[in-house]
Design a protein around this motif. Structure first.
Motif, mmCIF file in Angstrom:
data_model
loop_
_atom_site.group_PDB
_atom_site.id
_atom_site.type_symbol
_atom_site.label_atom_id
_atom_site.label_comp_id
_atom_site.label_asym_id
_atom_site.label_seq_id
_atom_site.Cartn_x
_atom_site.Cartn_y
_atom_site.Cartn_z
ATOM 1 N N LEU A 61 32.173 -15.589 -114.512
ATOM 2 C CA LEU A 61 31.957 -15.520 -113.169
ATOM 3 C C LEU A 61 30.622 -14.568 -113.709
ATOM 4 C CD1 LEU A 61 31.525 -15.522 -110.617
ATOM 5 C CD2 LEU A 61 32.223 -13.541 -109.644
ATOM 6 N N VAL A 62 30.566 -13.972 -114.610
ATOM 7 C CA VAL A 62 29.444 -13.621 -114.761
ATOM 8 C C VAL A 62 28.663 -14.204 -115.967
ATOM 9 C CG1 VAL A 62 28.502 -11.389 -116.355
ATOM 10 C CG2 VAL A 62 30.565 -10.758 -115.330
ATOM 11 N N GLU A 63 29.139 -15.481 -116.061
ATOM 12 C CA GLU A 63 28.421 -16.482 -117.388
ATOM 13 C C GLU A 63 27.908 -17.335 -116.517
ATOM 14 O OE1 GLU A 63 31.569 -18.345 -119.711
ATOM 15 O OE2 GLU A 63 31.137 -16.225 -120.888
ATOM 16 N N LEU A 64 28.272 -17.319 -115.438
ATOM 17 C CA LEU A 64 27.996 -18.235 -114.441
ATOM 18 C C LEU A 64 26.542 -17.362 -113.469
ATOM 19 C CD1 LEU A 64 27.845 -21.152 -112.940
ATOM 20 C CD2 LEU A 64 29.267 -20.357 -110.963
ATOM 21 N N MET A 65 26.865 -16.535 -113.074
ATOM 22 C CA MET A 65 25.788 -15.775 -112.954
ATOM 23 C C MET A 65 23.906 -15.816 -113.608
ATOM 24 S SD MET A 65 27.110 -13.397 -110.438
ATOM 25 C CE MET A 65 25.798 -12.553 -110.069
ATOM 26 N N ILE A 66 24.826 -16.233 -115.492
ATOM 27 C CA ILE A 66 23.237 -15.173 -116.106
ATOM 28 C C ILE A 66 23.022 -16.626 -116.399
ATOM 29 C CG2 ILE A 66 23.735 -14.714 -118.782
ATOM 30 C CD1 ILE A 66 25.609 -12.719 -118.661
ATOM 31 N N THR A 67 23.775 -18.303 -116.518
ATOM 32 C CA THR A 67 22.954 -19.332 -115.934
ATOM 33 C C THR A 67 22.323 -19.191 -115.141
ATOM 34 O OG1 THR A 67 24.934 -19.574 -117.307
ATOM 35 C CG2 THR A 67 23.816 -21.539 -116.734
ATOM 36 N N LEU A 68 22.242 -19.115 -114.001
ATOM 37 C CA LEU A 68 21.804 -19.542 -112.789
ATOM 38 C C LEU A 68 20.347 -18.861 -112.842
ATOM 39 C CD1 LEU A 68 24.728 -19.165 -109.791
ATOM 40 C CD2 LEU A 68 23.052 -21.305 -110.653
ATOM 41 N N ALA A 69 20.774 -17.764 -113.588
ATOM 42 C CA ALA A 69 19.411 -16.519 -113.280
ATOM 43 C C ALA A 69 18.587 -17.285 -114.636
ATOM 44 C CB ALA A 69 19.533 -14.945 -113.544
ATOM 45 N N ILE A 70 18.819 -17.373 -115.588
ATOM 46 C CA ILE A 70 18.370 -18.254 -116.254
ATOM 47 C C ILE A 70 17.214 -19.788 -115.948
ATOM 48 C CG2 ILE A 70 17.443 -19.402 -118.569
ATOM 49 C CD1 ILE A 70 20.322 -17.499 -119.225
ATOM 50 N N VAL A 71 18.370 -20.324 -115.075
ATOM 51 C CA VAL A 71 17.549 -21.455 -114.401
ATOM 52 C C VAL A 71 16.463 -20.795 -113.062
ATOM 53 C CG1 VAL A 71 18.318 -23.484 -113.165
ATOM 54 C CG2 VAL A 71 20.169 -22.599 -114.568
ATOM 55 N N ALA A 72 16.689 -20.242 -112.235
ATOM 56 C CA ALA A 72 15.735 -19.802 -111.423
ATOM 57 C C ALA A 72 14.605 -19.196 -112.067
ATOM 58 C CB ALA A 72 16.550 -18.213 -111.052
ATOM 59 N N ILE A 73 14.262 -18.459 -113.065
ATOM 60 C CA ILE A 73 13.421 -18.002 -114.542
ATOM 61 C C ILE A 73 12.949 -19.473 -114.519
ATOM 62 C CG2 ILE A 73 12.942 -16.952 -116.267
ATOM 63 C CD1 ILE A 73 14.903 -14.808 -115.605
ATOM 64 N N LEU A 74 13.494 -20.602 -114.596
ATOM 65 C CA LEU A 74 13.156 -21.275 -115.505
ATOM 66 C C LEU A 74 12.060 -22.186 -114.250
ATOM 67 C CD1 LEU A 74 15.425 -22.943 -118.924
ATOM 68 C CD2 LEU A 74 12.702 -21.783 -118.770
ATOM 69 N N ILE A 75 12.823 -21.732 -113.626
ATOM 70 C CA ILE A 75 11.866 -23.274 -112.287
ATOM 71 C C ILE A 75 11.144 -22.663 -111.305
ATOM 72 C CG2 ILE A 75 12.415 -23.860 -109.515
ATOM 73 C CD1 ILE A 75 15.597 -24.267 -110.787
ATOM 74 N N ALA A 76 10.655 -20.908 -111.550
ATOM 75 C CA ALA A 76 9.513 -20.325 -111.292
ATOM 76 C C ALA A 76 8.839 -20.476 -112.015
ATOM 77 C CB ALA A 76 9.967 -18.728 -111.265
ATOM 78 N N ILE A 77 8.708 -20.396 -113.227
ATOM 79 C CA ILE A 77 8.022 -20.955 -113.642
ATOM 80 C C ILE A 77 7.671 -22.347 -113.998
ATOM 81 C CG2 ILE A 77 7.518 -21.154 -117.222
ATOM 82 C CD1 ILE A 77 8.301 -18.058 -116.769
ATOM 83 N N ALA A 78 8.116 -23.274 -114.352
ATOM 84 C CA ALA A 78 8.126 -24.858 -113.773
ATOM 85 C C ALA A 78 7.531 -25.540 -112.641
ATOM 86 C CB ALA A 78 8.844 -25.966 -114.571
ATOM 87 N N ILE A 79 7.354 -24.684 -111.924
ATOM 88 C CA ILE A 79 7.022 -24.917 -109.870
ATOM 89 C C ILE A 79 5.745 -25.316 -110.350
ATOM 90 C CG2 ILE A 79 7.312 -25.117 -107.960
ATOM 91 C CD1 ILE A 79 9.649 -25.034 -108.153
ATOM 92 N N PRO A 80 4.866 -23.163 -110.313
ATOM 93 C CA PRO A 80 3.498 -23.578 -110.499
ATOM 94 C C PRO A 80 2.193 -24.156 -111.224
ATOM 95 C CG PRO A 80 4.192 -21.578 -110.397
ATOM 96 C CD PRO A 80 5.594 -22.528 -110.659
ATOM 97 N N GLY A 81 2.986 -24.813 -112.459
ATOM 98 C CA GLY A 81 2.460 -25.704 -113.469
ATOM 99 C C GLY A 81 2.194 -26.737 -113.315
#
Length: 122
Positions: free
Chosen positions: A1-21
């Motif tokens: 479960l912790v690994e899944l949460m870490i993966t989701l956090a990484i994906v959220a960060i990548l999306i937050a960086i990619a959308i404005p660009g």
């Protein structure tokens, strides 16, 4: 479960960086389309002027259409014309900025002078 949460956090960060660009890229692509339409319209003005005694007014030649820009003849006379494209507030197009300069309004005239210059650079 912790690994899944870490993966989701990484994906959220990548999306937050990619959308404005991505949004900036879309605004710039729409601006390029508006610039091409303005230049084509300016060429039509020259054709009109070759066949008539002055440049065309708004009703004389077709006005370009674009879902994110409004086009208008600002000035048309015997020896001058100015054409303008104004970004609509659709999809954030009116917030189009290039290096601190607003690209909301683009103009071109009979001399080929393009304003603001920074917005016309590639």
């Amino acid at each position: 479960l912790v690994e899944l949460m870490i993966t989701l956090a990484i994906v959220a960060i990548l999306i937050a960086i990619a959308i404005p660009g991505y949004q900036n890229w879309v605004r710039k692509a729409n601006r390029g389309e508006a610039q091409a339409l303005l230049l084509n319209w300016a060429n039509n003005q020259e054709v009109w002027r070759n066949n008539n005694t002055s440049y065309a007014n708004a009703g004389d030649i077709p006005v370009p259409t674009h879902e994110r820009y409004d086009f208008e003849v600002v000035n048309a006379g015997t020896n001058v014309f100015t054409l303008r494209a104004t970004a609509r507030d659709v999809g954030g197009q009116s917030n189009d900025v290039e290096r601190g300069t607003s690209c909301r309004e683009l103009t071109v005239d009979q001399l080929g002078l393009k304003q603001p210059p920074i917005c016309w650079q590639e």
